[in-house]
Each structure stands twice: as structure tokens, then as C-alpha cells.
Design a protein around this motif. Structure first.
Motif, PDB file in Angstrom:
ATOM      1  N   VAL A  97       0.835  -1.202   0.000  1.00  0.00           N
ATOM      2  CA  VAL A  97       0.000   0.000   0.000  1.00  0.00           C
ATOM      3  C   VAL A  97       0.870   1.253   0.000  1.00  0.00           C
ATOM      4  O   VAL A  97       0.620   2.206  -0.758  1.00  0.00           O
ATOM      5  N   VAL A  98       1.897   1.268   0.839  1.00  0.00           N
ATOM      6  CA  VAL A  98       2.793   2.434   0.902  1.00  0.00           C
ATOM      7  C   VAL A  98       3.503   2.624  -0.431  1.00  0.00           C
ATOM      8  O   VAL A  98       3.649   3.752  -0.918  1.00  0.00           O
ATOM      9  N   ARG A 104       4.228   7.522  -8.443  1.00  0.00           N
ATOM     10  CA  ARG A 104       3.651   8.572  -9.285  1.00  0.00           C
ATOM     11  C   ARG A 104       3.226   8.001 -10.626  1.00  0.00           C
ATOM     12  O   ARG A 104       3.823   7.068 -11.134  1.00  0.00           O
ATOM     13  N   GLY A 105       2.187   8.568 -11.165  1.00  0.00           N
ATOM     14  CA  GLY A 105       1.708   8.129 -12.464  1.00  0.00           C
ATOM     15  C   GLY A 105       0.768   6.948 -12.355  1.00  0.00           C
ATOM     16  O   GLY A 105       0.414   6.481 -11.277  1.00  0.00           O
TER      17      GLY A 105
END
Length: 268
Positions: A97-98, A104-105
């Protein structure tokens, strides 16, 4: 504890790789372990069960579904680090999850699938349990050999699809598939290559699971009345339960869904 193991294991019925025969469901088997295993050992058991839910988790985290319960006791909202239930997730899923939140993206299902496998096998190795460590290595070798077989046709630039986690991964990066060391360091490599030629997908998957079944016996060859025998027995029940769900006439499954879920572990 050894006396508890001995009594319990001695009473276990033999299993055969045939989902049409009667066998205890994984859920019932786990319930029978209430007075045999402590909380830490039950956690080891659960680690074997979690891959059953990886497909739904990956689809959810890649934005393809909005399923309510992704893991027993955990709704989709728990897969957010800001949620109050996040800390109760297995540690490897917290890492996933982290990673997703810091990425990004656009995140594809293939990317999430690759990452969850990497974190999962690292979690098995981190337990220090003999069976889980050996099982992780066998599964890593199998998945990476199958991926390398695809990559051999696609090109060297695709080698990032291999899952990090053991020495066999490094060998597959260094040597082409036709090198002898690729087969000597993984005894199932030649058999897997033969099975890949089978045209029937379900038959091929069954044969893959027969190899996994036999690997359990090999891992526990010198184990007798230990937690490892219980873990191996549970993993066999999971294999049988998987195929029972596929073929049970009272609970038909869409073949397209079957194929998608089976391919999930290979499309990295």
C-alpha cells in the motif's frame, strides 16, 4: 507441543491430488487447529492462504474494481495508510500500500501483481520457518522460470519482470535458458518446459499444481511431527480446494474468470 503435533498429525487422513475425492476444507482444517497451534503459528498458516486474495487486491489497487472485502476481515478502505485498520493488515500488504501511494503516475495491474509477489515471498523468507522458506524458493523458481521462458521470446529488456528474492533469480538474469545450470539448479525446470507445450490451458495448470504438490512432499521428506507437516498439509488442501471450485458442478465458474485469475500470477 510435540505431543500435540504427534496426536494431531497421526490422525490426519491421507490426501491425493484428486479434487473429486472427499477432503476437509481449508477453513474447517484451520478451525481444528485451535488447540494445536499458537497465535504465531496460525499467522504462518494464514501466509499460505493470502495468495488466494492477491488477484482481488491487485485489481482494487490498480483501480479496476471496488470490491468490498479484499481480505477476510478487511474492506477496501483498510488498504489506505491513513485508515484506522491499516496497521492490522499483514506487514507485506502494508508495504504494498505504501509503495502504491508513493508511486507517481498510472499503476497497472501488472505492476501491482509483480510488487505484491515480491513483498509476499520476502515475507515468507522473513518468518524463519523451514517449510515457508523452502516453499517460497520453489514458488519463486517456478514463477521466474515461466517468466524467463516468455522473456526469452520477448527480449532481454523484459528481464525486470523477474521477481527478486533468491539466487535462482540471479542465475536467470545472468544465463540464457538453454544453459545447463538453469536446469541443474531447479529440478522442475525441464518438466515445466515440457508442460508449456501442452495446448489445453486447464490441463497444463493442473500439471503445474501436481509439481507443486510433489514439492511439498520433497520439502517435508525428513519432517515427521512438526509444524512443517501441518503447513504442508494445509497447502495441499488449498490446492485441492482451488480445483474443487473450478470443477464443482453445483458451483460453476465462468472459464474466462478462471483463466484471468490463473494468469494473474504470470502477467508481471
Amino acid at each position: 507441543m510435540m505431543n500435540l503435533y504427534y496426536s494431531f498429525i497421526s490422525g490426519l487422513p491421507d490426501l491425493e491430488f484428486n479434487p473429486e475425492t472427499a477432503f476437509t476444507s481449508p477453513n474447517k482444517f484451520e478451525l481444528s487447529l485451535g488447540e494445536i497451534l499458537d497465535a504465531e503459528e496460525i499467522t504462518l498458516l494464514h501466509l499460505l492462504r493470502y495468495p488466494e486474495f492477491h488477484y482481488s487486491i491487485c485489481m482494487y489497487l490498480s483501480g479496476h474494481t471496488h470490491e468490498n472485502e479484499l481480505l477476510p476481515g478487511f474492506k477496501g478502505e483498510a488498504f489506505q495508510s491513513s485508515n484506522e485498520h491499516f496497521e492490522a493488515l499483514p506487514a507485506y500488504l502494508q508495504h504494498l500500500v505504501v509503495w502504491k501511494e508513493n508511486r507517481r503516475g498510472e499503476i497497472s495491474n501488472v505492476m501491482v501483481t509483480h510488487k505484491i509477489q515480491q513483498y509476499y515471498f520476502a515475507a515468507l523468507h522473513a518468518t524463519g520457518n523451514y517449510f515457508l522458506n523452502e516453499w517460497a524458493d520453489m514458488e519463486l523458481n517456478r514463477l521466474n522460470f515461466l517468466a524467463a521462458h516468455r522473456i526469452d521470446k520477448l527480449g532481454e529488456e523484459n528481464k525486470q519482470q523477474l521477481i527478486k528474492g533468491n539466487e535462482y533469480h540471479d542465475l536467470l538474469l545472468e544465463y540464457p535458458l538453454n544453459q545447463k545450470i538453469i536446469r541443474t539448479e531447479f529440478r522442475d525446470a525441464e518438466r515445466l518446459e515440457q508442460l508449456l507445450a501442452k495446448p489445453n490451458y486447464l490441463e497444463r495448470e493442473q500439471d503445474f499444481d501436481r509439481l507443486r504438490w510433489n514439492a511439498i512432499d520433497e520439502i517435508n521428506r525428513f519432517e515427521y511431527f512438526t509444524i512443517n507437516i501441518i503447513l504442508g498439509y494445509y497447502q495441499k488442501l488449498l490446492i485441492l480446494d482451488r480445483w474443487k471450485k473450478v470443477f464443482a458442478p453445483e458451483n460453476p465458474v465462468d472459464p474466462v474468470v478462471i483463466a484471468e485469475k490463473m494468469m494473474q500470477e504470470k502477467q508481471r
